[in-house]
Design an enzyme around this catalytic site. Structure first.
Site, PDB file in Angstrom:
ATOM      1  N   SER A 100      27.812 -41.329 -30.040  1.00 52.45           N
ATOM      2  CA  SER A 100      27.365 -42.972 -30.028  1.00 52.45           C
ATOM      3  C   SER A 100      28.466 -43.772 -29.699  1.00 52.45           C
ATOM      4  O   SER A 100      28.531 -45.114 -29.756  1.00 52.45           O
ATOM      5  CB  SER A 100      27.037 -43.094 -31.691  1.00 52.45           C
ATOM      6  OG  SER A 100      25.638 -42.990 -31.795  1.00 52.45           O
ATOM      7  N   ASN A 102      31.266 -41.890 -27.619  1.00 56.88           N
ATOM      8  CA  ASN A 102      31.806 -41.222 -26.977  1.00 56.88           C
ATOM      9  C   ASN A 102      31.127 -41.387 -24.479  1.00 56.88           C
ATOM     10  O   ASN A 102      30.424 -42.431 -24.680  1.00 56.88           O
ATOM     11  CB  ASN A 102      32.088 -40.267 -26.470  1.00 56.88           C
ATOM     12  CG  ASN A 102      30.295 -39.156 -26.267  1.00 56.88           C
ATOM     13  OD1 ASN A 102      29.591 -39.858 -26.546  1.00 56.88           O
ATOM     14  ND2 ASN A 102      30.643 -38.377 -26.852  1.00 56.88           N
ATOM     15  N   ILE A 105      29.140 -37.734 -21.899  1.00 56.16           N
ATOM     16  CA  ILE A 105      29.290 -36.299 -21.126  1.00 56.16           C
ATOM     17  C   ILE A 105      28.897 -35.151 -21.041  1.00 56.16           C
ATOM     18  O   ILE A 105      29.564 -34.278 -22.009  1.00 56.16           O
ATOM     19  CB  ILE A 105      30.668 -35.538 -20.100  1.00 56.16           C
ATOM     20  CG1 ILE A 105      31.534 -37.476 -19.390  1.00 56.16           C
ATOM     21  CG2 ILE A 105      30.995 -34.519 -19.551  1.00 56.16           C
ATOM     22  CD1 ILE A 105      32.864 -37.395 -18.736  1.00 56.16           C
ATOM     23  N   ALA A 221      31.321 -40.313 -48.932  1.00 57.75           N
ATOM     24  CA  ALA A 221      31.641 -38.714 -49.228  1.00 57.75           C
ATOM     25  C   ALA A 221      32.834 -38.832 -49.226  1.00 57.75           C
ATOM     26  O   ALA A 221      33.125 -38.564 -48.354  1.00 57.75           O
ATOM     27  CB  ALA A 221      30.854 -37.910 -48.245  1.00 57.75           C
ATOM     28  N   HIS A 453      38.724 -34.537 -28.191  1.00 56.92           N
ATOM     29  CA  HIS A 453      37.695 -33.680 -28.818  1.00 56.92           C
ATOM     30  C   HIS A 453      38.553 -32.804 -29.456  1.00 56.92           C
ATOM     31  O   HIS A 453      38.244 -31.625 -29.396  1.00 56.92           O
ATOM     32  CB  HIS A 453      38.018 -32.703 -27.248  1.00 56.92           C
ATOM     33  CG  HIS A 453      37.302 -33.213 -26.542  1.00 56.92           C
ATOM     34  ND1 HIS A 453      37.035 -32.993 -24.432  1.00 56.92           N
ATOM     35  CD2 HIS A 453      36.544 -34.521 -25.707  1.00 56.92           C
ATOM     36  CE1 HIS A 453      36.618 -33.446 -24.231  1.00 56.92           C
ATOM     37  NE2 HIS A 453      35.492 -34.727 -25.330  1.00 56.92           N
TER      38      HIS A 453
END
Length: 518
Positions: A100, A102, A105, A221, A453
């Site tokens: 949501s 990036n 690609i 969490a 990444h």
């Protein structure tokens, strides 16, 4: 819903068959697949809000506005003696996770990427076994639409083909490639420029249709609950400050990503014993690989001023790219470029370079970096962000640094080739006068940035591998009732953008969970 599943009975209000931590790229897939069985109850714990009716999130062209904003966990990097110490790692705080947030690609990992996993001890994750999962994906993966193909990006594709002799690729996912230039495949809806993220593809169609799915949004969490070595649930805090335990009858599935998954494990007492004891965290399970093997795709940037404004039509300002294989022995590409229709100067500006009014940039990227970093805690307080030490450009032979220097030189070859050359007025940074190997290396490393990444911090491996955190069935070694499914389990980083690989990990994880349940 079956009467013996008490998801909404008052006494069992926070008990489910499966508790998924993270409603991101893999978590959305797993929630969709598990709740297809109406007798199975699933809770998804997501730290961010919904993306429904959020054009700032759902419009792909607006992705850069999300970086560093209120939907970004925004993790700093520790000082990097050989790299850029100012890199911020965006991690999405919204349903759909980084899909949501990036550029969407979308590359199917290359066969050599999966086969490398199998060689690293991830039995059953070879290319032939994984390929069918790509066909199961629900996302709308299409090549950049003709109307979104900017004229200067088209000319970049032509110039790269002419300068380097690489093939033009129309549809990078059609067949495996070693080299090529072309427009990317994106997970989007071209007619609206709307994302086809994990949440849009997997959760939006079912979130109001399946009563056995509970989305717990804006719920953080912070610690796993164990009974001995068996995971029983997750301690959470809502946005109102209420704390509760969400319990799992079958399994807890952690899908919080390569930063927050190891962070959660470490705060739960799972990790390197000495590190945990030093911070006063009670040790539940000594697992030395948690947080190790931190991977990324670092890239540098070379910027040109253009002779004036460039056309504005675009899917997301970086719609075309190039892959090169310098070493014929390499199983896949060993140098990659994004072509940005914007002058990407944030890091060069720190060195004194000025941003041109109109410009473009090429970003040489390292598909298979050899440097390895680590993530670790600096405090027992779960609110304190972990330290991310990527150890950029620390590999023994300086392969990573040399790759970026080669990239700058190849980018210059493309820039002086028509039809791209006609658009370009001058090279802004590093500047045509910088030609020496050492100067180019210093520049490339100082202005290096990330394409967000991070991976590998809870890596998958064989039984005898002491630093493997999960087995090939994604179960955490030495524990019961808990699996991990996200980019943290990657043993090595794919040569291509990893999002599709994460979606495929989610699909396989769902199969493994359903298979065990049967």
């Amino acid at each position: 819903m079956n009467s013996d599943t008490h998801a909404y009975d008052h006494d069992h209000e926070h008990e489910y068959d499966y508790v998924i931590v993270g409603g991101g790229t893999a978590g959305s897939v797993i929630a969709h697949r598990l709740t297809a069985d109406p007798d199975v109850t699933v809770a998804v714990i997501e730290g961010g809000p919904s993306d429904v009716d959020r054009p700032d999130v759902l419009t792909l062209r607006r992705w850069m506005g999300l970086l560093g904003g209120d939907l970004d966990y925004d993790y700093p990097t520790t000082p990097q003696p050989r790299g850029n110490s100012h890199i911020r790692h965006s991690r999405a705080r919204v349903l759909g996770g980084c899909s949501s947030h990036n550029t969407l690609i979308s590359f199917k990992p290359l066969p050599s990427d999966w086969d490398e996993w199998e060689e690293a001890g991830a039995e059953g994750w070879h290319a032939a076994a994984m390929d069918p999962y790509y066909d199961k994906l629900l996302n709308n993966i299409v090549s950049v639409d003709e109307k979104d193909r900017n004229a200067i990006a088209r000319d970049f594709v032509d110039a790269a083909q002419a300068a380097l002799g690489v093939p033009r690729v129309e549809g990078f996912n059609e067949k495996p490639f070693h080299e090529g230039v072309g427009f990317f495949d994106l997970a989007y809806h071209p007619e609206t420029n709307k994302r086809s993220s994990a949440s849009v593809a997997y959760l939006h169609p079912i979130m109001d249709q399946r009563p056995n799915l509970r989305l717990m949004l804006e719920t953080w969490a912070y610690r796993l609950e164990f009974d001995g070595t068996t995971a029983r649930g997750v301690h959470v805090r809502t946005k109102d400050g209420e704390e509760r335990l969400v319990t799992a009858r079958r399994e807890v599935v952690v899908c919080a990503g390569a930063v927050d998954t190891p962070r959660l494990l470490l705060h739960s007492g799972i990790g390197p014993k000495a590190d945990l004891e030093k911070l006063g965290i009670p040790v539940v399970h000594d697992l030395p690989g948690v947080g190790e093997n931190l991977l990324d795709h670092p890239e540098s940037v070379i910027v040109w001023e253009t002779h004036g404004p460039i056309p504005e039509n675009s899917a997301m300002d970086s719609d075309a790219g190039l892959f090169v294989r310098r070493d014929p022995q390499s199983p896949g590409p060993d140098l990659m470029f994004h072509f940005y229709q914007i002058p990407f100067t944030d890091n060069p500006e720190r060195l004194g370079y000025e941003r041109p009014a109109h410009g473009v940039s090429m970003t040489p990227n390292i598909p298979k970096p050899r440097s390895r970093g680590r993530l670790y805690l600096t405090s027992a307080d779960p609110e304190v962000k972990p330290a991310l030490d990527f150890r950029y450009f620390t590999d023994e032979d300086d392969y990573d640094g040399r790759t970026l220097v080669d990239g700058i030189r190849l980018a210059r070859e493309i820039a002086k080739t028509e039809p791209l050359a006609g658009w370009l007025k001058r090279e802004v940074c590093p500047g045509p006068e910088v030609t020496d190997e050492e100067e180019l290396s210093a520049y490339a490393r100082q202005v290096a940035h990330t394409v967000y990444h991070p991976a590998g911090t809870c890596r998958m491996g064989a039984e005898g591998d002491e630093l493997a955190v999960v087995a090939p069935d994604l179960k955490v070694r030495g524990l019961d009732g808990i699996r991990i499914a996200d980019a943290s389990v990657f043993p090595t980083i794919p040569a291509v953008n990893p999002m599709i690989g994460v979606l495929m990990v989610g699909e396989k994880a769902a199969d493994l969970l359903r298979g065990d349940a049967r």
